[in-house]
Design an enzyme around this catalytic site. Structure first.
Site, short mmCIF file in Angstrom:
data_model
loop_
_atom_site.label_atom_id
_atom_site.label_comp_id
_atom_site.label_asym_id
_atom_site.label_seq_id
_atom_site.Cartn_x
_atom_site.Cartn_y
_atom_site.Cartn_z
N ALA A 23 0.81 -1.23 0.00
CA ALA A 23 0.00 0.00 0.00
C ALA A 23 0.84 1.28 0.00
O ALA A 23 0.30 2.36 0.16
CB ALA A 23 -0.94 0.00 1.21
N SER A 24 2.15 1.16 -0.21
CA SER A 24 2.97 2.37 -0.16
C SER A 24 2.87 3.18 -1.44
O SER A 24 3.26 4.35 -1.49
CB SER A 24 4.43 2.02 0.13
OG SER A 24 4.93 1.17 -0.89
N ARG A 25 2.36 2.56 -2.51
CA ARG A 25 2.22 3.28 -3.79
C ARG A 25 1.19 2.58 -4.66
O ARG A 25 0.62 1.57 -4.29
CB ARG A 25 3.57 3.34 -4.52
CG ARG A 25 4.15 2.00 -4.89
CD ARG A 25 5.47 2.13 -5.64
NE ARG A 25 6.54 2.55 -4.76
CZ ARG A 25 7.37 1.72 -4.12
NH1 ARG A 25 7.24 0.40 -4.28
NH2 ARG A 25 8.31 2.15 -3.33
N GLY A 26 0.92 3.18 -5.82
CA GLY A 26 0.11 2.52 -6.85
C GLY A 26 -1.32 2.20 -6.42
O GLY A 26 -1.97 2.97 -5.73
N ILE A 27 -1.78 1.03 -6.85
CA ILE A 27 -3.17 0.62 -6.65
C ILE A 27 -3.48 0.45 -5.16
O ILE A 27 -4.52 0.88 -4.68
CB ILE A 27 -3.44 -0.69 -7.44
CG1 ILE A 27 -3.37 -0.39 -8.95
CG2 ILE A 27 -4.80 -1.28 -7.07
CD1 ILE A 27 -3.18 -1.62 -9.82
N GLY A 28 -2.56 -0.15 -4.41
CA GLY A 28 -2.76 -0.35 -2.97
C GLY A 28 -3.00 0.96 -2.25
O GLY A 28 -3.92 1.08 -1.43
N LYS A 47 6.91 -3.13 1.89
CA LYS A 47 8.35 -3.30 2.10
C LYS A 47 9.10 -1.99 2.26
O LYS A 47 10.10 -1.92 2.94
CB LYS A 47 8.95 -4.01 0.88
CG LYS A 47 8.97 -5.49 0.95
CD LYS A 47 9.83 -6.09 -0.16
CE LYS A 47 9.78 -5.28 -1.45
NZ LYS A 47 10.35 -5.98 -2.59
N TYR A 173 4.50 -15.98 -14.44
CA TYR A 173 3.67 -14.87 -13.94
C TYR A 173 2.19 -15.28 -13.91
O TYR A 173 1.50 -15.05 -12.93
CB TYR A 173 3.86 -13.63 -14.82
CG TYR A 173 2.93 -12.48 -14.44
CD1 TYR A 173 3.03 -11.87 -13.20
CD2 TYR A 173 1.96 -12.02 -15.33
CE1 TYR A 173 2.17 -10.83 -12.84
CE2 TYR A 173 1.10 -10.98 -14.99
CZ TYR A 173 1.21 -10.39 -13.74
OH TYR A 173 0.36 -9.36 -13.39
#
Length: 422
Positions: A23-28, A47, A173
């Site tokens: 959740a530190s960036r982007g979609i989260g 992280k 992936y």
């Protein structure tokens, strides 16, 4: 964002505790901020404690944004590969906020490489983060989720499409993302009536820092903002726990919820969008949207007939490329591209933008190629005449790339300059 009808104005997530991985960036982070506006408590389980050299944001900068948006934040250093870090963060969350109501499994690792090109450490990373991390975080949160009034687990993972096309170019992936989806399938049934478990996946590519690294600059115009996933996630997480076992596509859900204007989510409204991985149904719609808009790939483009030429289309394309190759291109690119083309006029072709003077033509390049691109000769011609974007070709499985991805992106830039001549 969502219409401000009474449906969305209640602060439905006020006081709820969300545990969000990555959740530190982007979609989260976008999902976290949407919930924070309701006054939710957010556990940022990610992280990045120290600033990353290329990616923006840490758990602490995300925490500041969440608090500013009206939520309470608990930043926790969590690498989902480490079970003890997950356990510690869950305990800290329960101690701080009194429980956990919602888990969002967003943390993900990606490598769009074929079986022989994927290093074992990359395979381990994808399996550990995507499958094992999702499984263990769910397992650790479940005892607390079961005590909540309306508990939800939401995995950012796709519907399981068994079309081999989605496996052949990036098997590891795909296995790892479908592993996350299998957690939804299994846990939704296992905890039916107790905890809702759903998956959410975007219909189009979403612009994040991670995508910039994959797709190179200029790709953002073909993407939507993270807001569309935040709004879709909010819709799911505010539904009763009886809404479970669903593989939700963001746009499909939002249309059902009454959203009509999707341009608000576009980085460049009106620009054609890249369909996301694992969604076949988009093929027809791509044609449809293309015929409504000016732009690559649509009916208008296909309707143009090429003037008759003595040379075959591939040979003619290389003739033009050879004429356009300049010292400037060589200096700026410093790469050798080999094309393995199938179909009419197939075989091996090359563009050398490393050796002094540069060259292009039939056969293997004079020096070892840095990038090998495999595709059909028809798609190659479309790509070099601006009718098929390399990014679109790559993401839809029409183009396979081995070797240096950064150079492949440089070629895309050169293509845009070349298109005027082709």
């Amino acid at each position: 964002s969502l219409p401000s009808t009474s449906l969305f104005t209640f602060r439905k997530l006020a006081g709820c505790t969300l545990f969000i991985t990555g959740a530190s960036r982007g979609i989260g982070k976008a999902i976290a901020l949407k919930a924070a506006k309701d006054g939710a408590n957010i556990v940022i389980a990610a992280k990045t404690a120290e600033p990353h050299p290329t990616l923006p944001g840490t758990i602490y900068t995300a925490a500041a944004e969440i608090e500013a948006a009206g939520g309470k934040a608990l930043p926790c250093v969590v690498n989902v590969r480490e079970e003890q870090q997950i356990i510690n963060a869950v305990e800290k969350a329960v101690k701080t906020f009194g429980g956990i109501d919602i888990l969002v499994n967003n943390a993900s690792a990606i490598s769009l490489t074929g079986t022989l090109e994927t290093e074992t450490k990359k395979v381990n990373l994808m399996m550990d983060v995507n499958v094992r991390g999702t499984y263990l975080t769910s397992k650790t949160c479940l005892p607390h989720l079961r005590k909540s009034r309306n508990p939800h687990i939401l995995n950012l993972s796709p519907p399981m499409n068994m079309n081999p096309m989605w496996f052949k170019n990036h098997c590891a992936y795909t296995i790892s993302k479908y592993g996350m989806s299998m957690c939804v399938l299994g846990m939704a049934e296992e905890f039916r009536g107790e905890v809702a478990v759903n998956a959410l996946w975007p219909k189009t590519a979403i612009h994040t820092a991670a995508l910039d690294m994959l797709g190179g600059s200029g790709i953002e115009k073909q993407c939507r903002k993270t807001d569309i996933l935040a709004d879709a996630a909010y819709c799911i997480l505010t539904k009763p726990k009886s809404f479970t076992g669903n593989f939700v596509i963001d746009e499909v859900l939002l249309r059902e919820e009454g959203v009509k204007d999707f341009d608000v989510y576009a980085i460049a409204p009106g620009h054609p969008l890249i369909p996301d991985f694992f969604l076949d149904a988009l093929k027809e719609e791509e044609k449809f949207s293309g015929s409504q808009r000016e732009g690559p790939g649509g009916a208008k483009v296909n309707a143009e007939s090429a003037p008759a030429k003595p040379l075959s289309p591939v040979a003619e394309t290389f003739r033009v490329i050879q004429g356009a190759v300049s010292e400037e291109y060589v200096r700026a690119t410093q790469g050798v591209f080999q094309f393995e083309l199938s179909g009419d006029d197939g075989g091996t072709w090359y563009i050398d933008l490393k050796t002094k003077g540069g060259s292009a033509g039939f056969g293997k390049p004079p020096v070892t190629a840095d990038v090998v691109m495999s595709m059909s000769s028809a798609d190659f011609v479309k790509m070099f005449t601006g009718k098929l974007k390399p990014t679109m070709a790559f993401m839809s499985g029409k183009l396979r790339i081995k070797g240096n991805m950064t150079l492949a992106i440089k070629l895309e830039k050169m293509l845009t300059q070349l298109n005027s001549k082709l």
